[in-house]
Design an enzyme around this catalytic site. Structure first.
Site, mmCIF file in Angstrom:
data_model
loop_
_atom_site.group_PDB
_atom_site.id
_atom_site.type_symbol
_atom_site.label_atom_id
_atom_site.label_comp_id
_atom_site.label_asym_id
_atom_site.label_seq_id
_atom_site.Cartn_x
_atom_site.Cartn_y
_atom_site.Cartn_z
ATOM 1 N N SER B 174 42.474 28.320 21.826
ATOM 2 C CA SER B 174 41.528 29.250 21.216
ATOM 3 C C SER B 174 41.539 30.566 22.004
ATOM 4 C CB SER B 174 40.138 28.600 21.176
ATOM 5 O OG SER B 174 39.292 29.261 20.293
ATOM 6 N N ASP B 341 42.274 22.623 11.197
ATOM 7 C CA ASP B 341 41.629 23.779 11.834
ATOM 8 C C ASP B 341 41.439 24.882 10.788
ATOM 9 O OD1 ASP B 341 40.824 25.952 13.360
ATOM 10 O OD2 ASP B 341 42.199 25.518 15.007
ATOM 11 N N HIS B 374 39.120 22.718 14.539
ATOM 12 C CA HIS B 374 39.508 23.580 15.669
ATOM 13 C C HIS B 374 39.264 22.904 17.022
ATOM 14 C CE1 HIS B 374 40.410 27.177 17.851
ATOM 15 N NE2 HIS B 374 39.198 27.285 18.346
#
Lengths: 402, 402
Positions: B174, B341, B374
């Protein structure tokens, strides 16, 4: 990091504390059914309301045997203005205008189309911004919890008033589809067909979670004032909170890919002379625009009430579960999914379809392949119309030949 | 419809205005690098900071030729505590504890692992809650905009301090992956390999939109007070706003299906004796729990600053666009996607992979099939480890043989 200009109105005019329609405002195309003021309308959740009024609009003509009536049900922030232009009393064009009208998919040359504003709403039907006849003041924080079933019972009263014993079809997307399903279960004898689009038989945890954070945004706005803000000065309503709820929701209505394709990394504010905390990208301007539009025509408390009604949607409640509830549906069903709908994913409509079929009922499930996301039921007019039109024609033919 | 109990702390203890670590709090495993107090640290966005301190932690031993060092980069609400138990100074277990340690995928018997708290953070590195040496007061609203590139330059200073001329690998998911990519582009001569996971070369409009509504939630909280709330009494910080931001974010970190599978329509509050507006379903309790956890260990202004840095992430800025920027990467790349995700969709990692390959570079792209969404880069330890471990071993072997 100041709050300045974070939610300034787009234009210079003052925003009232609530965007609700109020008696005295232009009536537009609305008509009204007022329930017996001496009887309390009992609500599923335990509360009751006195002096309920339902605003509705109609298009086309009811035929002699009242067999051509279609009820169209609106979604969370919709209202009875499903078709027709904007104008006095109607801040926006009808939300399904491309689908409802002469020669359109829901052909008003053939059908008599009705749309009611939901109970708890803010466009003429009794809701939190309405005057409580028992106090002479707006309900505000005292407005009770309503459910989709309560909404459907108000619609049944409108049907009685209009002389519609049985709808040719009940049609709607998202929360509109929740009403469609409850019609099929509560009043199987009053529906010839059902078209629940981009909807579900029970709100999922994800849908509830999204609703919940939207409610929290409104509550967090100090101008919400516990729900009693109707006397606030212009520009002093809970606009920021309601606007933020709308921004959050918008990110669930359009697909990730659509938003990225349309907005990209374009800048709304100039960023090539250094960065400041509140410079905005185009997508932020787009979200703010969606927020600005809503706060001009909606009421924060109505948002709370209707959004809660959606969370409580569960056709299985008090009926022995989903399967047994859905077994009550006898009318043929058309359901549509949008392939990229992340909020009401295709598996929800597939579940509905499978249940109807496994009960020996008639169901068609079509998936619209589109990047539109959940909003596709509102924006993919051609595809929605292409599915609806033959479905309605089939029901019409069946009725004519029966 | 009252606000009561909407964000009451789970336990009876008082929450400080900010969850930031402050000097005087238990140091835990932190160490610090303090930059030359007489030189201003210039920021990409135009501002500058005096007296920057970076908090970091390390695991394992740096070998004699300093060739076994791995930098692990944390995401939005992470900190330098990537591994190890919770304890004084560390409210939570290391965020990648299952992956970092003796014999684990990032094997601290072989590698020297470093994790720094990012610039703008709140766990020991200079951020909005730090004391501005020029005023003697917390920065608060005066803290400047920082970018991922600024963060990476602080990490390079830590590397210098530790005697690491070139990392065996830079790894992170991320926002951590954003730092990994900037390392490869800003300092190609200082990285032997890169593992950017569940990340992107530039924040998408959808990611920016989500960030933006999270920032708005904080700003909407009157207790945020324009960013200057550090002197507020316990329980008087912007907890509701920061908590709401976390709730919104949580709905983007886990997949729709995971949330529905785990929470369903279970009720947290009893609903069978009638409905009230603030009764909660289990999913709402789950979101509140996520919010409560964060506000105890995080600072609302840090959230604003870091979340903005993510929006500004665009490796192409000032470098002639994405393609030309990515062409600077010479190190082998491993990138991972989580199939579900919705925030950093697989196409973003695929784009990175395709660019590296089309530039003649070495890249591997693996898709982890999981419902995790995610968060999978944090929760799918086995799959992430199974991809990381051989990748790091390969780089290690190459270095040993060269």
């Amino acid at each position: 990091m100041t709050e300045a200009n974070r939610r300034a109105p787009l234009s210079a005019d003052l925003l009232p504390a609530s965007g609700a329609w109020r008696p005295g405002d232009p009536v537009g195309q609305r008509r009204f059914v007022a329930f017996d003021p001496d009887r309390r309308f009992q609500l599923e959740g335990g509360g009751s309301l006195k002096g309920v009024t339902v605003a509705y609009e109609t298009w086309g003509e009811l035929n002699a045997d009242a067999s051509n009536a279609i009820l169209v049900c609106h979604a969370l922030t919709g209202d009875s203005h499903a078709a027709g232009p904007s104008g006095p009393g109607h801040p926006t064009e009808g939300w399904w205008d491309p689908l409802i009208g002469p020669g359109k998919a829901i052909d008003t040359n053939r059908f008599f189309v009705v749309c009611t504003n939901v109970l708890g709403g803010c466009q003429g039907t009794t809701g939190p911004s309405s005057t409580n006849p028992e106090t002479g003041r707006p309900y505000g924080s005292s407005f009770p919890v309503v459910t989709i079933r309560d909404i459907v019972r108000t619609q049944a009263a409108v049907a009685d008033e209009l002389g519609v014993a049985k709808w040719l079809s009940v049609v709607g997307g998202s929360m509109g589809g929740m009403q469609v399903l409850e019609w099929g279960i509560m009043f199987p004898e009053r529906v010839h067909s059902l078209a629940p689009l981009a909807t579900c038989v029970a709100a999922s945890a994800f849908q509830i979670g999204q609703s919940s954070v939207q409610r929290s945004a409104i509550v967090l706005d100090p101008k919400w004032n516990g729900g009693d803000y109707y006397d606030a000065a212009p520009n002093e309503g809970p606009h920021f909170g309601l606007g933020l709820a709308r921004e959050q929701a918008t990110l669930t209505y359009q697909s990730e890919e659509l938003i990225d394709t349309k907005q990209g990394r374009r800048e709304k504010d100039v960023m090539d002379r250094g960065f400041t905390p509140w410079q905005r990208f185009a997508v932020e301007g787009f979200l703010d625009y969606q927020a600005e539009k809503l706060i001009r025509r909606f009421d924060a408390n109505s948002y709370l009430v209707i959004n809660k009604a959606m969370d409580l949607h569960d056709v299985g409640r008090g009926r022995g579960g989903l399967q047994r509830a859905l077994a009550r549906i006898t009318a043929p069903v058309l359901t549509l999914s949008i392939s990229t709908d992340g909020l009401y994913p295709t598996r929800q409509q597939q579940f509905l379809h499978d249940e109807i079929v496994s009960n020996g009922g008639s169901s068609r499930h079509e998936i619209i392949h589109s990047k539109a996301g959940h909003d596709g039921f509102l924006t993919e007019h051609q595809a929605v119309g292409a599915a609806l039109k033959p479905f309605l024609a089939e029901i019409e033919t069946k009725l004519t030949n029966s």
